[in-house]
Design a protein around this motif. Sequence first.
Motif, PDB file in Angstrom:
ATOM      1  N   UNK A   1       0.834  -1.031  -0.119  1.00 53.30           N
ATOM      2  CA  UNK A   1       0.070  -0.723  -0.345  1.00 53.30           C
ATOM      3  C   UNK A   1       0.658   1.338   0.168  1.00 53.30           C
ATOM      4  N   UNK A   2       2.356   1.224   0.430  1.00 50.45           N
ATOM      5  CA  UNK A   2       3.132   2.533   0.633  1.00 50.45           C
ATOM      6  C   UNK A   2       4.553   1.945  -0.106  1.00 50.45           C
ATOM      7  N   UNK A   3       3.711   0.756  -1.346  1.00 52.62           N
ATOM      8  CA  UNK A   3       5.499   0.333  -1.845  1.00 52.62           C
ATOM      9  C   UNK A   3       6.061   1.634  -2.489  1.00 52.62           C
ATOM     10  N   UNK A   4       7.527   1.816  -2.362  1.00 54.02           N
ATOM     11  CA  UNK A   4       7.954   3.271  -3.020  1.00 54.02           C
ATOM     12  C   UNK A   4       7.737   2.923  -4.698  1.00 54.02           C
ATOM     13  N   UNK A   5       7.165   3.467  -5.466  1.00 56.09           N
ATOM     14  CA  UNK A   5       7.193   3.852  -7.183  1.00 56.09           C
ATOM     15  C   UNK A   5       6.113   2.552  -6.949  1.00 56.09           C
ATOM     16  N   UNK A   6       4.934   2.709  -6.683  1.00 58.37           N
ATOM     17  CA  UNK A   6       3.980   2.223  -6.764  1.00 58.37           C
ATOM     18  C   UNK A   6       2.741   2.860  -6.295  1.00 58.37           C
ATOM     19  N   UNK A   8      -0.100   4.580  -4.446  1.00 56.31           N
ATOM     20  CA  UNK A   8      -0.781   4.247  -2.705  1.00 56.31           C
ATOM     21  C   UNK A   8      -1.922   3.813  -2.920  1.00 56.31           C
ATOM     22  N   UNK A   9      -2.028   2.752  -1.859  1.00 57.01           N
ATOM     23  CA  UNK A   9      -3.612   2.383  -2.111  1.00 57.01           C
ATOM     24  C   UNK A   9      -3.253   0.915  -2.087  1.00 57.01           C
ATOM     25  N   UNK A  10      -4.411   0.364  -2.750  1.00 61.71           N
ATOM     26  CA  UNK A  10      -4.764  -1.530  -3.080  1.00 61.71           C
ATOM     27  C   UNK A  10      -5.916  -1.088  -4.379  1.00 61.71           C
ATOM     28  N   UNK A  78      -3.846   5.404   2.612  1.00 59.30           N
ATOM     29  CA  UNK A  78      -2.922   5.340   1.909  1.00 59.30           C
ATOM     30  C   UNK A  78      -3.053   6.125   0.430  1.00 59.30           C
ATOM     31  N   UNK A  79      -3.821   5.986   0.147  1.00 55.93           N
ATOM     32  CA  UNK A  79      -4.211   6.631  -1.022  1.00 55.93           C
ATOM     33  C   UNK A  79      -3.894   8.395  -0.742  1.00 55.93           C
ATOM     34  N   UNK A  80      -4.656   7.993   0.355  1.00 54.69           N
ATOM     35  CA  UNK A  80      -5.051   9.653   0.524  1.00 54.69           C
ATOM     36  C   UNK A  80      -3.570  10.489   1.252  1.00 54.69           C
ATOM     37  N   UNK A  81      -2.130   9.072   1.153  1.00 50.14           N
ATOM     38  CA  UNK A  81      -0.849   9.654   2.029  1.00 50.14           C
ATOM     39  C   UNK A  81      -0.937   9.622   3.085  1.00 50.14           C
ATOM     40  N   UNK A  82      -1.654   8.575   3.321  1.00 51.96           N
ATOM     41  CA  UNK A  82      -1.170   8.579   5.340  1.00 51.96           C
ATOM     42  C   UNK A  82       0.378   7.865   5.089  1.00 51.96           C
ATOM     43  N   UNK A  83       0.873   7.654   5.293  1.00 49.34           N
ATOM     44  CA  UNK A  83       2.504   7.087   5.699  1.00 49.34           C
ATOM     45  C   UNK A  83       2.561   5.255   6.275  1.00 49.34           C
TER      46      UNK A  83
END
Length: 106
Positions: A1-6, A8-10, A78-83
Amino acid sequence: MTAPGRPAGCFSIQSGLSCGPANADVSATLARARRAGEGAMRDRFRRAIQEGDLVPGDDPDGLARYIMTVSEGPAVHAAAGATREELAHVVELALRAFPGDTRGRV
């Protein structure tokens, strides 16, 4: 959900949330898949009660819904920016509220 380069979210959560009326079948398919997962968890929790891993008073239906809600929520956040750290903290709190946890209730 928070992987760099991907993104965000599901994918399955975001796809289901962003479908318009023309793609209602996609949203319905994803909802069925989520319900099937919830049903499998419910059945496993029922077995856990029978096997003594959970107490008879625990609610398999409610626990399954709880797990699904808690597992789907981080994807939206995660899609909204949560770390990753923020989401990990939420998961830790959720686990502390789950029956059988020895770390104490929230």
